[in-house]
Design a protein around this motif. Structure first.
Motif, short mmCIF file in Angstrom:
data_model
loop_
_atom_site.label_atom_id
_atom_site.label_comp_id
_atom_site.label_asym_id
_atom_site.label_seq_id
_atom_site.Cartn_x
_atom_site.Cartn_y
_atom_site.Cartn_z
N MET A 29 0.84 -1.20 0.00
CA MET A 29 0.00 0.00 0.00
C MET A 29 0.88 1.25 0.00
O MET A 29 1.66 1.47 0.93
CB MET A 29 -0.92 0.00 1.22
CG MET A 29 -1.71 1.28 1.43
SD MET A 29 -2.92 1.64 0.15
CE MET A 29 -4.16 0.39 0.46
N TRP A 144 -15.11 5.63 -0.19
CA TRP A 144 -14.82 5.30 -1.58
C TRP A 144 -16.03 5.63 -2.43
O TRP A 144 -17.16 5.44 -2.00
CB TRP A 144 -14.51 3.81 -1.73
CG TRP A 144 -13.26 3.33 -1.05
CD1 TRP A 144 -12.03 3.18 -1.63
CD2 TRP A 144 -13.11 2.90 0.31
NE1 TRP A 144 -11.13 2.70 -0.71
CE2 TRP A 144 -11.76 2.51 0.49
CE3 TRP A 144 -13.99 2.81 1.39
CZ2 TRP A 144 -11.28 2.04 1.70
CZ3 TRP A 144 -13.51 2.35 2.61
CH2 TRP A 144 -12.17 1.97 2.76
N GLN A 148 -15.03 2.17 -6.59
CA GLN A 148 -13.62 2.44 -6.26
C GLN A 148 -13.02 1.36 -5.37
O GLN A 148 -11.92 0.87 -5.62
CB GLN A 148 -13.50 3.81 -5.60
CG GLN A 148 -12.06 4.22 -5.31
CD GLN A 148 -11.98 5.57 -4.59
OE1 GLN A 148 -13.00 6.20 -4.30
NE2 GLN A 148 -10.78 5.99 -4.29
N GLN A 151 -12.44 -1.88 -7.24
CA GLN A 151 -11.27 -1.78 -8.11
C GLN A 151 -9.98 -1.93 -7.31
O GLN A 151 -9.05 -2.64 -7.72
CB GLN A 151 -11.29 -0.44 -8.85
CG GLN A 151 -10.17 -0.29 -9.86
CD GLN A 151 -10.28 1.02 -10.63
OE1 GLN A 151 -10.95 1.96 -10.19
NE2 GLN A 151 -9.61 1.10 -11.76
N GLU A 152 -9.91 -1.30 -6.13
CA GLU A 152 -8.71 -1.39 -5.30
C GLU A 152 -8.48 -2.82 -4.82
O GLU A 152 -7.34 -3.28 -4.74
CB GLU A 152 -8.81 -0.42 -4.12
CG GLU A 152 -8.72 1.03 -4.53
CD GLU A 152 -8.81 1.99 -3.35
OE1 GLU A 152 -8.72 1.54 -2.19
OE2 GLU A 152 -8.99 3.20 -3.59
N GLN A 155 -7.06 -4.79 -7.57
CA GLN A 155 -5.67 -4.42 -7.81
C GLN A 155 -4.74 -4.87 -6.68
O GLN A 155 -3.58 -4.48 -6.62
CB GLN A 155 -5.55 -2.89 -7.99
CG GLN A 155 -6.23 -2.38 -9.25
CD GLN A 155 -6.33 -0.87 -9.29
OE1 GLN A 155 -6.15 -0.19 -8.28
NE2 GLN A 155 -6.62 -0.34 -10.47
N ALA A 157 -4.76 -4.12 -3.51
CA ALA A 157 -4.39 -3.13 -2.49
C ALA A 157 -4.87 -3.58 -1.12
O ALA A 157 -4.29 -3.19 -0.11
CB ALA A 157 -5.01 -1.78 -2.84
N TRP A 158 -5.92 -4.42 -1.08
CA TRP A 158 -6.55 -4.82 0.17
C TRP A 158 -6.85 -6.32 0.19
O TRP A 158 -7.10 -6.92 -0.85
CB TRP A 158 -7.89 -4.11 0.37
CG TRP A 158 -7.84 -2.61 0.32
CD1 TRP A 158 -8.14 -1.81 -0.76
CD2 TRP A 158 -7.49 -1.73 1.38
NE1 TRP A 158 -7.99 -0.50 -0.42
CE2 TRP A 158 -7.59 -0.42 0.89
CE3 TRP A 158 -7.11 -1.94 2.70
CZ2 TRP A 158 -7.33 0.69 1.67
CZ3 TRP A 158 -6.84 -0.82 3.49
CH2 TRP A 158 -6.95 0.47 2.98
#
Length: 198
Positions: A29, A144, A148, A151-152, A155, A157-158
């Motif tokens: 992150m 968000w 959003q 999408q994260e 990707q 991120a989480w």
């Protein structure tokens, strides 16, 4: 600090997949506001998502400071809760994330066990020695826009893990991130930004 109504995030049934979960930041992150953060997701719909960061404690203002700002007695309060930075959005607003054994008219019941209240009722109840069994007072929240958060997550991120009252409410904030990852049997040293979804 103002405690008002809970932000509206829509009520569509199609996107509640992460509501009530813990969102855990991947080691990769890059956003410093969310590095190593653990976020309880209060609402996740196709329109928006909203959560409370539970591992960013604040030394100031204290719970007593916030009660004084709102002229809430007794002073000192009969009960106290931890104060944390709930996220970068509207960090002057207060939210109490708490067990659902206590609710008021303005309470958002997130799961059978956990709820969010943004009215002064919960602070008054706590100060008088009543209120929910456990809670944390968050200033601000993480938010968000449409799609959003999805999408994260795609990707990498989480990661999401089932909510755990101990991780949400206990005072051992330094270990919450590692403990949340441990629920997935993941060693953070072995994770990279290219890891697959858990």
């Amino acid at each position: 600090m103002a405690i008002e109504s809970t932000p509206r995030v829509g009520t569509g049934d199609e996107g509640w997949m992460l509501t009530g979960s813990l969102l855990v930041a991947m080691p990769s992150m890059e956003d410093p506001r969310f590095a190593h953060s653990v976020i309880f997701i209060c609402a996740h719909t196709s329109e928006a998502a909203m959560g409370i960061v539970v591992n960013r404690p604040l030394s100031r203002p204290t719970f007593e400071d916030i009660l004084r700002q709102h002229d809430i007695s007794p002073q000192p309060p009969a009960r106290r809760v931890r104060v944390c930075s709930g996220g970068p959005v509207e960090d002057g607003r207060g939210f109490v994330l708490h067990t659902s054994d206590w609710t008021s008219d303005g309470t958002l019941r997130v799961t059978d066990d956990l709820a969010l209240t943004a009215s002064l009722d919960v602070l008054k109840a706590l100060a008088e020695g009543h209120g929910p069994r456990a809670g944390v007072l968050a200033l601000g929240y993480a938010g968000w826009g449409p799609g959003q958060l999805d999408q994260e997550v795609q990707q990498n991120a989480w990661l999401s893990v089932p909510a755990d009252e101990t991780i949400v409410f206990d005072a051992d904030t330094d270990t919450k991130w590692r403990r949340a990852l441990a629920k997935l049997h993941i060693d953070p040293l072995l994770l990279s930004g290219d890891a697959g979804h858990a």
